[in-house]
Scaffold this motif. Structure first.
Motif, short mmCIF file in Angstrom:
data_model
loop_
_atom_site.label_atom_id
_atom_site.label_comp_id
_atom_site.label_asym_id
_atom_site.label_seq_id
_atom_site.Cartn_x
_atom_site.Cartn_y
_atom_site.Cartn_z
N GLU A 271 0.81 -1.21 0.00
CA GLU A 271 0.00 0.00 0.00
C GLU A 271 0.85 1.28 0.00
OE1 GLU A 271 -1.07 0.60 4.73
OE2 GLU A 271 -2.20 -0.72 3.46
N HIS B 236 -4.70 1.03 -3.93
CA HIS B 236 -5.79 0.10 -4.22
C HIS B 236 -5.26 -1.20 -4.81
CE1 HIS B 236 -8.13 4.07 -4.53
NE2 HIS B 236 -8.01 3.68 -3.29
N LEU C 289 -10.79 -6.81 -1.61
CA LEU C 289 -11.21 -7.50 -0.39
C LEU C 289 -11.03 -9.00 -0.54
CD1 LEU C 289 -12.50 -7.53 2.41
CD2 LEU C 289 -14.75 -7.50 1.33
N PHE D 263 -9.27 -8.53 7.61
CA PHE D 263 -9.59 -7.11 7.52
C PHE D 263 -10.04 -6.65 8.91
CE2 PHE D 263 -12.37 -3.56 5.84
CZ PHE D 263 -11.35 -2.85 5.23
N ASN E 6 -5.64 7.70 15.23
CA ASN E 6 -5.66 7.89 13.77
C ASN E 6 -7.04 8.28 13.26
OD1 ASN E 6 -2.98 7.24 13.33
ND2 ASN E 6 -3.39 5.08 12.89
N ILE E 7 -8.07 7.68 13.82
CA ILE E 7 -9.39 7.81 13.21
C ILE E 7 -10.18 8.99 13.71
CG2 ILE E 7 -10.80 6.36 14.74
CD1 ILE E 7 -12.04 5.12 12.19
N TRP F 19 -15.56 4.84 12.84
CA TRP F 19 -15.48 4.15 11.55
C TRP F 19 -16.85 4.16 10.86
CZ3 TRP F 19 -12.03 1.75 8.25
CH2 TRP F 19 -12.56 0.87 7.32
N ALA G 272 -20.11 -6.39 0.53
CA ALA G 272 -18.74 -6.87 0.79
C ALA G 272 -18.75 -8.37 1.11
CB ALA G 272 -18.11 -6.09 1.95
N PHE H 158 -19.82 -2.65 -5.83
CA PHE H 158 -18.92 -2.92 -4.70
C PHE H 158 -17.47 -2.66 -5.10
CE2 PHE H 158 -16.01 -5.67 -2.35
CZ PHE H 158 -16.12 -5.04 -1.13
N TRP I 93 -15.33 -0.03 -3.06
CA TRP I 93 -14.41 -0.68 -2.12
C TRP I 93 -13.27 0.24 -1.67
CZ3 TRP I 93 -12.88 -3.61 1.55
CH2 TRP I 93 -11.54 -4.02 1.68
N PRO I 94 -12.70 1.08 -2.56
CA PRO I 94 -11.63 1.98 -2.10
C PRO I 94 -12.02 2.86 -0.91
CG PRO I 94 -11.64 1.91 -4.49
CD PRO I 94 -12.87 1.16 -4.03
N MET J 94 -13.67 1.88 1.76
CA MET J 94 -13.34 1.08 2.94
C MET J 94 -11.83 0.84 3.02
SD MET J 94 -16.42 -1.77 3.05
CE MET J 94 -16.62 -2.03 4.82
N TYR J 95 -11.23 0.56 1.88
CA TYR J 95 -9.79 0.28 1.88
C TYR J 95 -8.99 1.49 2.35
CZ TYR J 95 -5.28 -1.49 0.41
OH TYR J 95 -3.98 -1.91 0.41
N ASP J 96 -9.35 2.66 1.82
CA ASP J 96 -8.65 3.88 2.23
C ASP J 96 -8.91 4.18 3.70
OD1 ASP J 96 -7.78 4.05 -0.35
OD2 ASP J 96 -9.04 5.75 -0.91
N GLU K 261 -9.36 1.99 6.02
CA GLU K 261 -8.53 1.06 6.79
C GLU K 261 -7.06 1.50 6.73
OE1 GLU K 261 -6.27 -1.47 5.89
OE2 GLU K 261 -6.43 -2.89 7.57
N THR K 262 -6.63 1.98 5.57
CA THR K 262 -5.25 2.47 5.44
C THR K 262 -5.01 3.64 6.40
OG1 THR K 262 -5.21 1.80 3.13
CG2 THR K 262 -3.54 3.40 3.82
N ASN K 263 -6.00 4.54 6.48
CA ASN K 263 -5.90 5.69 7.39
C ASN K 263 -5.90 5.21 8.85
OD1 ASN K 263 -6.24 8.48 8.40
ND2 ASN K 263 -8.30 7.76 8.91
N LEU K 264 -6.74 4.24 9.15
CA LEU K 264 -6.84 3.67 10.50
C LEU K 264 -5.50 3.08 10.95
CD1 LEU K 264 -9.03 2.95 12.70
CD2 LEU K 264 -9.37 0.80 11.48
N MET K 265 -4.76 2.54 9.99
CA MET K 265 -3.51 1.83 10.29
C MET K 265 -2.26 2.69 10.09
SD MET K 265 -4.46 -1.05 11.42
CE MET K 265 -5.90 -2.13 11.41
N GLU K 266 -2.45 3.97 9.95
CA GLU K 266 -1.31 4.86 9.72
C GLU K 266 -0.29 4.72 10.86
OE1 GLU K 266 -2.75 8.78 8.57
OE2 GLU K 266 -0.75 9.58 8.99
#
Lengths: 175, 175
Positions: A20, A25, A29, A37, A168-169, B49, B71, B132, B136-137, B139-141, B143-148
């Motif tokens: 990432e 992207h 999923l 996830f 972060n959130i 979230w 999803a 979907f 999907w991006p 949710m993916y983005d 999650e990426t932000n959440l995991m910074e």
């Protein structure tokens, strides 16, 4: 039905998080897998947590939002309705109804903190404090069950990671 | 307002989890601290979230439950309404309304799987699958932000712990 979890090894996750950096992207999923996830897992866990809590609190005329309100006020007395909404993750309308109910049950009180009485801070009553202390084992035992066979070290690591995720959130204005 | 987190060091958690072997109610919430209590942190994170997801999906005529339904069906086609309720953490009444709406939007279809048509399995339509993939991006983005600033290794550890927690908390009949 559970074969989706077999397709995705723990290794695929580290590929995701490495990839990432260069392509946001890169992973669908289907490639990551539901069971890899984090938001999916957390939603499942908290869904079950809330259902269990709901069932266990009903005989005591409480629900998860009301119990969380008592819990948060036991730690941070004198919060406003806005602050309570954030800490307990309830909509303001839900919190408003919950506070009315808790006040009618004699568990909380609201005290005006400014001259014209528009800002009201919420406190536990003595009965509210006693009720929370009496029912706290429901949450504590639930957490103990949730953490079964998870070592103290692993739990410590989890808490550290969750604290980073919350930081972060959440929007800058909160906490 | 945040001084409750200062009172509780990471060390206090490991004391808790060691102590609980001999005494289940040794620790009060005040001793553990809100910010050391995993269900509190997870509830806060998932609350934010879901609010974020709700705001981002609204322009696309979807909400978190409908998006989760898409999803889950993208990974496990042909689920029943019961199974979808569990995977998406929605009450059956909510899932029933969500499926009606998704069907009206042309995103899912229901196919009877037995002779008398009482068991209906749910599948994405082609439009549902495309929708979907397109969304999907979000949710993916998220999650990426959440995991910074959370390393790949730490994320892998988190997923492993969350999988154990889900296994601990769910009733034997599920999964």
């Amino acid at each position: 039905m559970a074969d989706y979890s077999v397709k995705n090894t723990a290794d695929s996750l580290s590929v995701t998080t490495t990839t990432e950096q260069t392509n946001n992207h890169a992973k669908t999923l289907a490639e990551i897998g539901l069971s890899q996830f984090a938001p999916y897992l957390m939603n499942r866990i908290m869904g079950r947590w809330n259902v269990n809590l709901h069932d266990q609190l009903r005989p005591h005329n409480l629900n998860p939002v009301k119990m969380r309100t008592l819990a948060v006020l036991s730690i941070i007395p004198g919060l406003t309705i806005n602050e309570l909404s954030i800490y307990t993750v309830a909509e303001q309308s839900t919190m408003s109804r919950s506070l009315d109910a808790l006040e009618a049950q004699g568990l909380i009180k609201r005290i005006s903190s400014d001259a014209d009485g528009r800002v009201r801070k919420v406190y536990l009553t003595e009965k509210g404090s006693e009720t929370f202390d009496r029912l706290w084992p429901i949450m504590y035992d639930g957490e103990t069950n949730l953490m079964e066979n998870i070592s103290a070290e692993e739990q410590k690591q989890l808490i550290g990671t969750l604290q980073k995720m919350l930081s972060n959130i959440q929007p800058p204005a909160v906490d």
